[in-house]
Motif scaffolding. Structure first.
Motif, PDB file in Angstrom:
ATOM      1  N   GLY A 194     -47.517  61.523 -29.860  1.00 36.46           N
ATOM      2  CA  GLY A 194     -47.433  61.914 -31.268  1.00 36.46           C
ATOM      3  C   GLY A 194     -46.010  62.107 -31.745  1.00 36.46           C
ATOM      4  N   GLY A 195     -45.680  61.516 -32.875  1.00 42.50           N
ATOM      5  CA  GLY A 195     -44.345  61.653 -33.451  1.00 42.50           C
ATOM      6  C   GLY A 195     -43.430  60.508 -33.108  1.00 42.50           C
ATOM      7  N   GLY A 196     -43.857  59.641 -32.182  1.00 48.61           N
ATOM      8  CA  GLY A 196     -43.070  58.444 -31.865  1.00 48.61           C
ATOM      9  C   GLY A 196     -43.320  57.359 -32.905  1.00 48.61           C
ATOM     10  N   SER A 197     -42.544  56.279 -32.851  1.00 52.31           N
ATOM     11  CA  SER A 197     -42.692  55.225 -33.866  1.00 52.31           C
ATOM     12  C   SER A 197     -44.043  54.518 -33.740  1.00 52.31           C
ATOM     13  CB  SER A 197     -41.553  54.214 -33.756  1.00 52.31           C
ATOM     14  OG  SER A 197     -41.606  53.561 -32.508  1.00 52.31           O
ATOM     15  N   ALA A 198     -44.655  54.590 -32.549  1.00 57.80           N
ATOM     16  CA  ALA A 198     -45.977  53.992 -32.380  1.00 57.80           C
ATOM     17  C   ALA A 198     -47.081  54.944 -32.844  1.00 57.80           C
ATOM     18  CB  ALA A 198     -46.200  53.633 -30.903  1.00 57.80           C
ATOM     19  N   ARG A 199     -46.726  56.204 -33.081  1.00 53.98           N
ATOM     20  CA  ARG A 199     -47.714  57.180 -33.562  1.00 53.98           C
ATOM     21  C   ARG A 199     -47.025  58.136 -34.544  1.00 53.98           C
ATOM     22  NH1 ARG A 199     -50.511  59.830 -36.086  1.00 53.98           N
ATOM     23  NH2 ARG A 199     -52.236  61.165 -35.397  1.00 53.98           N
ATOM     24  N   PRO A 200     -46.604  57.566 -35.701  1.00 50.94           N
ATOM     25  CA  PRO A 200     -45.902  58.420 -36.676  1.00 50.94           C
ATOM     26  C   PRO A 200     -46.875  59.347 -37.390  1.00 50.94           C
ATOM     27  CG  PRO A 200     -46.202  56.208 -37.548  1.00 50.94           C
ATOM     28  CD  PRO A 200     -46.766  56.184 -36.157  1.00 50.94           C
ATOM     29  N   TYR A 201     -46.335  60.441 -37.897  1.00 53.10           N
ATOM     30  CA  TYR A 201     -47.138  61.360 -38.699  1.00 53.10           C
ATOM     31  C   TYR A 201     -46.777  61.198 -40.169  1.00 53.10           C
ATOM     32  CZ  TYR A 201     -49.031  63.772 -34.681  1.00 53.10           C
ATOM     33  OH  TYR A 201     -49.722  64.063 -33.542  1.00 53.10           O
ATOM     34  N   PRO A 203     -46.374  62.782 -43.967  1.00 53.14           N
ATOM     35  CA  PRO A 203     -46.018  64.129 -44.436  1.00 53.14           C
ATOM     36  C   PRO A 203     -47.279  64.973 -44.649  1.00 53.14           C
ATOM     37  CG  PRO A 203     -44.746  62.486 -45.608  1.00 53.14           C
ATOM     38  CD  PRO A 203     -45.759  61.736 -44.789  1.00 53.14           C
ATOM     39  N   GLY A 204     -47.292  66.182 -44.078  1.00 47.26           N
ATOM     40  CA  GLY A 204     -48.422  67.086 -44.254  1.00 47.26           C
ATOM     41  C   GLY A 204     -49.560  66.876 -43.286  1.00 47.26           C
ATOM     42  N   GLU A 205     -49.522  65.785 -42.522  1.00 46.57           N
ATOM     43  CA  GLU A 205     -50.613  65.513 -41.578  1.00 46.57           C
ATOM     44  C   GLU A 205     -50.528  66.470 -40.395  1.00 46.57           C
ATOM     45  OE1 GLU A 205     -50.457  61.554 -39.974  1.00 46.57           O
ATOM     46  OE2 GLU A 205     -52.118  61.933 -38.570  1.00 46.57           O
ATOM     47  N   PRO A 206     -51.611  67.160 -40.032  1.00 49.59           N
ATOM     48  CA  PRO A 206     -51.538  68.052 -38.866  1.00 49.59           C
ATOM     49  C   PRO A 206     -51.382  67.241 -37.579  1.00 49.59           C
ATOM     50  CG  PRO A 206     -53.785  67.933 -39.714  1.00 49.59           C
ATOM     51  CD  PRO A 206     -52.942  67.127 -40.652  1.00 49.59           C
ATOM     52  N   VAL A 207     -50.728  67.851 -36.589  1.00 53.91           N
ATOM     53  CA  VAL A 207     -50.572  67.129 -35.325  1.00 53.91           C
ATOM     54  C   VAL A 207     -51.922  67.044 -34.626  1.00 53.91           C
ATOM     55  CG1 VAL A 207     -48.163  67.819 -35.025  1.00 53.91           C
ATOM     56  CG2 VAL A 207     -49.968  69.187 -33.945  1.00 53.91           C
ATOM     57  N   GLY A 208     -52.102  65.963 -33.883  1.00 53.74           N
ATOM     58  CA  GLY A 208     -53.336  65.788 -33.121  1.00 53.74           C
ATOM     59  C   GLY A 208     -53.095  66.077 -31.649  1.00 53.74           C
ATOM     60  N   ASP A 209     -54.145  65.862 -30.831  1.00 55.93           N
ATOM     61  CA  ASP A 209     -54.014  66.096 -29.388  1.00 55.93           C
ATOM     62  C   ASP A 209     -52.883  65.267 -28.788  1.00 55.93           C
ATOM     63  OD1 ASP A 209     -56.070  67.832 -29.526  1.00 55.93           O
ATOM     64  OD2 ASP A 209     -57.585  66.472 -28.672  1.00 55.93           O
ATOM     65  N   ASP A 210     -52.631  64.099 -29.417  1.00 51.53           N
ATOM     66  CA  ASP A 210     -51.625  63.216 -28.825  1.00 51.53           C
ATOM     67  C   ASP A 210     -50.191  63.706 -29.026  1.00 51.53           C
ATOM     68  OD1 ASP A 210     -51.243  62.699 -31.484  1.00 51.53           O
ATOM     69  OD2 ASP A 210     -51.841  60.590 -31.399  1.00 51.53           O
ATOM     70  N   PHE A 211     -50.031  64.825 -29.745  1.00 53.13           N
ATOM     71  CA  PHE A 211     -48.708  65.440 -29.861  1.00 53.13           C
ATOM     72  C   PHE A 211     -48.326  66.096 -28.530  1.00 53.13           C
ATOM     73  CE2 PHE A 211     -45.866  68.968 -31.147  1.00 53.13           C
ATOM     74  CZ  PHE A 211     -44.935  68.263 -31.904  1.00 53.13           C
ATOM     75  N   PHE A 212     -49.330  66.326 -27.687  1.00 56.13           N
ATOM     76  CA  PHE A 212     -49.122  67.083 -26.449  1.00 56.13           C
ATOM     77  C   PHE A 212     -49.253  66.175 -25.222  1.00 56.13           C
ATOM     78  CE2 PHE A 212     -50.965  69.838 -29.698  1.00 56.13           C
ATOM     79  CZ  PHE A 212     -49.942  70.760 -29.820  1.00 56.13           C
ATOM     80  N   VAL A 213     -48.852  66.726 -24.071  1.00 57.14           N
ATOM     81  CA  VAL A 213     -48.989  65.984 -22.809  1.00 57.14           C
ATOM     82  C   VAL A 213     -50.453  65.615 -22.592  1.00 57.14           C
ATOM     83  CG1 VAL A 213     -48.807  66.115 -20.286  1.00 57.14           C
ATOM     84  CG2 VAL A 213     -47.068  67.227 -21.712  1.00 57.14           C
ATOM     85  N   GLN A 214     -50.695  64.343 -22.325  1.00 56.75           N
ATOM     86  CA  GLN A 214     -52.039  63.895 -21.952  1.00 56.75           C
ATOM     87  C   GLN A 214     -51.915  63.124 -20.645  1.00 56.75           C
ATOM     88  OE1 GLN A 214     -53.214  61.938 -25.754  1.00 56.75           O
ATOM     89  NE2 GLN A 214     -54.728  63.575 -25.854  1.00 56.75           N
ATOM     90  N   MET A 215     -52.846  63.348 -19.742  1.00 52.87           N
ATOM     91  CA  MET A 215     -52.645  62.803 -18.399  1.00 52.87           C
ATOM     92  C   MET A 215     -53.967  62.527 -17.715  1.00 52.87           C
ATOM     93  SD  MET A 215     -50.514  64.633 -15.356  1.00 52.87           S
ATOM     94  CE  MET A 215     -51.514  66.103 -15.310  1.00 52.87           C
ATOM     95  N   ASN A 216     -54.004  61.397 -17.005  1.00 52.03           N
ATOM     96  CA  ASN A 216     -55.100  61.146 -16.071  1.00 52.03           C
ATOM     97  C   ASN A 216     -54.615  61.633 -14.708  1.00 52.03           C
ATOM     98  OD1 ASN A 216     -56.759  60.011 -14.101  1.00 52.03           O
ATOM     99  ND2 ASN A 216     -57.274  58.261 -15.384  1.00 52.03           N
ATOM    100  N   GLY A 217     -54.897  62.912 -14.429  1.00 46.92           N
ATOM    101  CA  GLY A 217     -54.317  63.591 -13.262  1.00 46.92           C
ATOM    102  C   GLY A 217     -54.585  62.880 -11.947  1.00 46.92           C
ATOM    103  N   ARG A 218     -55.828  62.426 -11.763  1.00 42.24           N
ATOM    104  CA  ARG A 218     -56.176  61.813 -10.467  1.00 42.24           C
ATOM    105  C   ARG A 218     -55.398  60.531 -10.224  1.00 42.24           C
ATOM    106  NH1 ARG A 218     -62.652  62.492  -9.569  1.00 42.24           N
ATOM    107  NH2 ARG A 218     -62.619  64.753  -9.576  1.00 42.24           N
ATOM    108  N   GLU A 219     -55.301  59.687 -11.268  1.00 42.04           N
ATOM    109  CA  GLU A 219     -54.579  58.415 -11.107  1.00 42.04           C
ATOM    110  C   GLU A 219     -53.088  58.675 -10.903  1.00 42.04           C
ATOM    111  OE1 GLU A 219     -55.740  55.352 -10.603  1.00 42.04           O
ATOM    112  OE2 GLU A 219     -57.621  56.468 -10.527  1.00 42.04           O
TER     113      GLU A 219
END
Ligand code: ACO
Length: 325
Positions: A194-201, A203-219
């Protein structure tokens, strides 16, 4: 051209024990310790990444017996910068009152400290009079979803720093060799989108889950063990060394089970495998920098010893650095 780490330092804010997280998410000290080895992590309270980095940098300069005025370059390895612009390195330089150094950020996620050491080594070859301040600093707590128990228990904030020069100073740890690698095809397994050029926000849009670390822990776990083991084997082969020639082994401090698995695959005896993940959690780029500073301060890395560092991070990026103390 030889390059030396002439001083090391670390800074970590106040710590938070596993029990404190039990109030935030459905987890337990027992689960966290069993699956990760982590007992506490440090969380910044009002401090930003450049604040942590500046403190670690001051400690590294003092350790080297050098002044801020000696610094010609600042490299800040981070995936949680103060901001996209200005970069965090310029803010560390400002807080240290440095005189117009080259100052850049480098993002190789958890491999950032080793990538930055190699860049510093290159700079001291191009400019033999350079004094390069390598700072690896993270405020991961700003990009962790504190309602997601699968990630929030893993990460911590902190900073590790090293002063790199072509000439030894008060401390003289030679950077003997470095192998830094990557494979972007696994990029989706560990992200902050979230916030990168591939996932811009908008103005006024709330951040989504993708603003935070997301991980496939096992892989991530499997590839991390494979990649660090493989690059360490190749580093040892390149120098006609075996693990018997190593005095200590320091892997990225993400999870005690990962560290122990790599140690076992390399046939390292347990006493040569460094671990402080129990007290810091995963501090991403800062992890190996903090380990280096802590191990120098408490005598874990003794003069004359050979130490192999290895990291693995988002991207994926990974690598190994061989040090002669
Ligand atoms: N507390 C309690 N239960 C939890 C928690 C938690 N904090 N987190 C997950 N669980 C549950 C899961 O929901 C799951 O429950 P289910 O079986 O009912 O579905 C169960 O525990 C097991 O989950 P797994 O994900 O299979 O647990 P695993 O043993 O794989 O451990 C972990 C998870 C710790 C994330 C592990 O996979 C790991 O360490 N992976 C590598 C992560 C890492 O190091 N990443 C960073 C490396 S690179 C870098 O630093 C950027």
């Amino acid at each position: 051209m030889p390059a030396y780490i002439c001083g090391v330092g670390l800074h970590a804010p106040a710590n938070i024990a596993n029990h404190d997280l039990e109030a935030r998410v459905e987890t337990s000290d027992e689960w966290i310790v069993t699956r990760t080895g982590i007992r506490q992590r440090h969380i910044a309270q009002g401090e930003v990444t450049s604040d942590l980095g500046t403190q670690a940098a001051r400690a590294a300069l003092a350790d080297a017996g050098l002044d801020a005025a000696d610094v010609t370059h600042v490299i800040c390895a981070t995936c949680t910068p103060d901001s996209y612009c200005p970069n965090t390195a310029t803010q560390i330089a400002r807080k240290l009152d440095l005189a117009a150094p080259m100052a850049l950020d480098l993002n190789a996620a958890c491999s950032g400290f080793l990538y930055a050491l190699q860049m510093a080594r290159a700079l001291t070859t191009l400019e033999p009079g350079a004094t390069v301040l390598v700072v690896a600093a993270e405020v991961l707590s700003s990009r962790v979803n504190w309602t997601d128990r699968t990630t929030c228990v893993l990460f911590g904030d902190g900073a590790g720093a090293a002063v790199v020069r072509a000439q030894p100073a008060a401390r003289a740890i030679e950077i003997v060799d470095a192998m830094l690698e990557s494979d972007g095809s696994h990029g989706g397994l560990l992200t902050i989108l979230g916030g990168g050029s591939a996932r811009p926000y908008a103005p006024g849009e709330p951040v989504g889950d993708d603003f935070f670390v997301q991980m496939n822990g096992r892989e991530v776990f499997k590839v991390a063990v494979r990649s660090m083991t493989d690059v360490c084997r190749r580093m040892l082969e390149r120098h006609a060394m075996t693990v018997d020639d190593l005095d200590m082994f320091v892997a990225h401090q993400a999870n005690l089970r990962i560290i122990e698995a790599v140690g076992k695959k390399l046939d390292l005896p347990a006493h040569k495998v460094f671990a402080n993940v129990q007290r810091y959690g995963n501090t991403s780029a800062a992890s190996v920098g903090i380990a280096l500073a802590e191990g120098c301060a408490d005598g874990t890395f003794a003069p004359g010893g050979r130490v192999l560092l290895t990291t693995f991070g988002a991207g994926f990026t990974w690598g190994a650095v061989l040090l002669q103390f």
